[in-house]
Design a protein around this motif. Structure first.
Motif, PDB file in Angstrom:
ATOM      1  N   UNK A 157       0.884  -1.227   0.132  1.00  0.00           N
ATOM      2  CA  UNK A 157       0.021   0.220   0.034  1.00  0.00           C
ATOM      3  C   UNK A 157       0.898   1.195   0.194  1.00  0.00           C
ATOM      4  N   UNK A 158       2.042   1.365   0.675  1.00  0.00           N
ATOM      5  CA  UNK A 158       2.840   2.335   0.816  1.00  0.00           C
ATOM      6  C   UNK A 158       3.359   2.636  -0.569  1.00  0.00           C
ATOM      7  N   UNK A 159       3.813   1.420  -1.609  1.00  0.00           N
ATOM      8  CA  UNK A 159       4.311   1.669  -2.659  1.00  0.00           C
ATOM      9  C   UNK A 159       3.481   2.465  -3.671  1.00  0.00           C
ATOM     10  N   UNK A 160       1.940   1.833  -3.312  1.00  0.00           N
ATOM     11  CA  UNK A 160       0.958   2.367  -4.131  1.00  0.00           C
ATOM     12  C   UNK A 160       0.731   4.106  -3.667  1.00  0.00           C
ATOM     13  N   UNK A 161       1.079   4.386  -2.761  1.00  0.00           N
ATOM     14  CA  UNK A 161       0.965   5.859  -2.304  1.00  0.00           C
ATOM     15  C   UNK A 161       2.020   6.506  -2.787  1.00  0.00           C
ATOM     16  N   UNK A 162       3.139   6.066  -2.720  1.00  0.00           N
ATOM     17  CA  UNK A 162       4.365   6.532  -3.310  1.00  0.00           C
ATOM     18  C   UNK A 162       4.250   6.917  -4.903  1.00  0.00           C
ATOM     19  N   UNK A 163       3.669   5.734  -5.470  1.00  0.00           N
ATOM     20  CA  UNK A 163       3.461   6.015  -6.960  1.00  0.00           C
ATOM     21  C   UNK A 163       2.414   7.075  -7.390  1.00  0.00           C
ATOM     22  N   UNK A 164       1.579   7.060  -6.569  1.00  0.00           N
ATOM     23  CA  UNK A 164       0.366   8.131  -6.816  1.00  0.00           C
ATOM     24  C   UNK A 164       0.763   9.623  -6.649  1.00  0.00           C
ATOM     25  N   UNK A 165       1.945   9.640  -5.366  1.00  0.00           N
ATOM     26  CA  UNK A 165       2.478  10.973  -4.958  1.00  0.00           C
ATOM     27  C   UNK A 165       3.387  11.366  -6.254  1.00  0.00           C
ATOM     28  N   UNK A 166       4.182  10.610  -6.771  1.00  0.00           N
ATOM     29  CA  UNK A 166       4.934  10.864  -7.968  1.00  0.00           C
ATOM     30  C   UNK A 166       4.178  11.194  -9.189  1.00  0.00           C
ATOM     31  N   UNK A 167       2.993  10.470  -9.321  1.00  0.00           N
ATOM     32  CA  UNK A 167       2.316  10.768 -10.676  1.00  0.00           C
ATOM     33  C   UNK A 167       1.706  12.072 -10.525  1.00  0.00           C
ATOM     34  N   UNK A 168       1.297  12.424  -9.303  1.00  0.00           N
ATOM     35  CA  UNK A 168       0.642  13.664  -9.142  1.00  0.00           C
ATOM     36  C   UNK A 168       1.602  14.825  -9.252  1.00  0.00           C
ATOM     37  N   UNK A 169       2.846  14.512  -8.613  1.00  0.00           N
ATOM     38  CA  UNK A 169       3.879  15.403  -8.654  1.00  0.00           C
ATOM     39  C   UNK A 169       4.308  15.797 -10.218  1.00  0.00           C
ATOM     40  N   UNK A 170       4.453  14.680 -11.131  1.00  0.00           N
ATOM     41  CA  UNK A 170       4.815  14.873 -12.470  1.00  0.00           C
ATOM     42  C   UNK A 170       3.577  15.734 -13.051  1.00  0.00           C
ATOM     43  N   UNK A 171       2.568  15.254 -12.788  1.00  0.00           N
ATOM     44  CA  UNK A 171       1.411  16.009 -13.554  1.00  0.00           C
ATOM     45  C   UNK A 171       1.289  17.425 -13.118  1.00  0.00           C
ATOM     46  N   UNK A 172       1.751  17.734 -11.879  1.00  0.00           N
ATOM     47  CA  UNK A 172       1.632  19.295 -11.858  1.00  0.00           C
ATOM     48  C   UNK A 172       2.852  20.085 -12.051  1.00  0.00           C
ATOM     49  N   UNK A 173       4.215  19.216 -12.341  1.00  0.00           N
ATOM     50  CA  UNK A 173       5.065  19.846 -13.083  1.00  0.00           C
ATOM     51  C   UNK A 173       4.638  20.118 -14.687  1.00  0.00           C
ATOM     52  N   UNK A 174       4.082  19.147 -14.952  1.00  0.00           N
ATOM     53  CA  UNK A 174       3.814  19.528 -16.514  1.00  0.00           C
ATOM     54  C   UNK A 174       2.877  20.615 -16.665  1.00  0.00           C
ATOM     55  N   UNK A 175       2.073  20.750 -15.778  1.00  0.00           N
ATOM     56  CA  UNK A 175       1.068  21.737 -15.830  1.00  0.00           C
ATOM     57  C   UNK A 175       1.978  23.347 -15.505  1.00  0.00           C
ATOM     58  N   UNK A 176       2.858  23.161 -14.932  1.00  0.00           N
ATOM     59  CA  UNK A 176       3.701  24.333 -14.516  1.00  0.00           C
ATOM     60  C   UNK A 176       4.292  24.691 -15.761  1.00  0.00           C
ATOM     61  N   UNK A 177       5.229  23.482 -16.506  1.00  0.00           N
ATOM     62  CA  UNK A 177       5.813  23.887 -17.716  1.00  0.00           C
ATOM     63  C   UNK A 177       4.914  24.399 -18.882  1.00  0.00           C
ATOM     64  N   UNK A 178       3.452  23.828 -18.890  1.00  0.00           N
ATOM     65  CA  UNK A 178       2.396  24.588 -19.947  1.00  0.00           C
ATOM     66  C   UNK A 178       2.561  26.095 -19.571  1.00  0.00           C
ATOM     67  N   UNK A 179       2.610  26.366 -18.358  1.00  0.00           N
ATOM     68  CA  UNK A 179       2.081  27.747 -17.800  1.00  0.00           C
ATOM     69  C   UNK A 179       3.456  28.524 -18.018  1.00  0.00           C
ATOM     70  N   UNK A 180       4.510  28.105 -17.940  1.00  0.00           N
ATOM     71  CA  UNK A 180       5.877  28.753 -17.835  1.00  0.00           C
ATOM     72  C   UNK A 180       5.908  29.790 -19.183  1.00  0.00           C
TER      73      UNK A 180
END
Length: 181
Positions: free
Chosen positions: A74-97
């Motif tokens: 379950x911890x690995x699933x949580x970490x995966x979700x955290x990393x995916x959310x982080x990557x999606x947020x970074x993509x959004x930042x790049x679009x707005x950059x």
């Protein structure tokens, strides 16, 4: 360890603290393994990822922890979700950059093509889950969770031979899918 997992939902902060002490090293190891697959210069550290996963796990009120492997899965699933959310947020930042003009100076600083995007892997795994949910869970436990074959087989309630078959099928399918992307 099992005694602490059985009482984690008791609300006693000392139980949660003791469990964190017992599993902290393994959470950090799993976080390091997940971040090893990320690009250099990732803004999350293994410590930050392990702590964020722990905070999210601490909020789980309906989960009955069976054993260490279940908790780490379950911890690995949580970490995966955290990393995916982080990557999606970074993509959004790049679009707005702000766009930077490409000059010889900026071209020389460019380091080349980044590694496999975690979001691509996540999306491919979601697509594979529709094809073979159990084999997708094997990938999640082995690749993202860092569990050994025996641990993952025990957690899924399948034989070691079945797990190895699922792992081989999943790797082939994901390799083909990611090559197309």
């Amino acid at each position: 360890m099992t005694q602490w997992l059985a009482h984690v939902d008791s609300g006693d902060p000392q139980v949660a603290h003791r469990l964190f002490e017992l599993l902290y090293g393994e959470l950090r190891r799993a976080a390091r393994a997940q971040l090893r697959r990320e690009e250099a210069g990732h803004t999350l550290t293994p410590t930050a990822l392990a702590h964020e996963a722990w905070f999210r796990l601490a909020e789980q009120s309906r989960t009955r922890w069976k054993n260490r492997s279940h908790f780490l899965a379950v911890a690995s699933t949580m970490m995966r979700r955290i990393l995916v959310n982080h990557a999606l947020a970074r993509r959004a930042e790049k679009r707005d950059a702000e766009l930077v003009p490409l000059t010889l100076g900026t071209l020389e600083r460019w380091t080349g093509t980044p590694g496999r995007d975690l979001v691509d892997v996540h999306e491919a795994l979601l697509a594979f889950e529709a094809v073979d949910a159990r084999a997708a869970k094997v990938v999640e436990l082995r690749f993202f969770g860092g569990l050994e074959n025996e641990e993952a087989a025990e957690l899924l309630g399948i034989s070691l031979a079945t797990l190895k078959r699922d792992w081989a099928v999943a790797r082939a399918w994901l390799h083909r899918e990611l090559r197309v992307r």
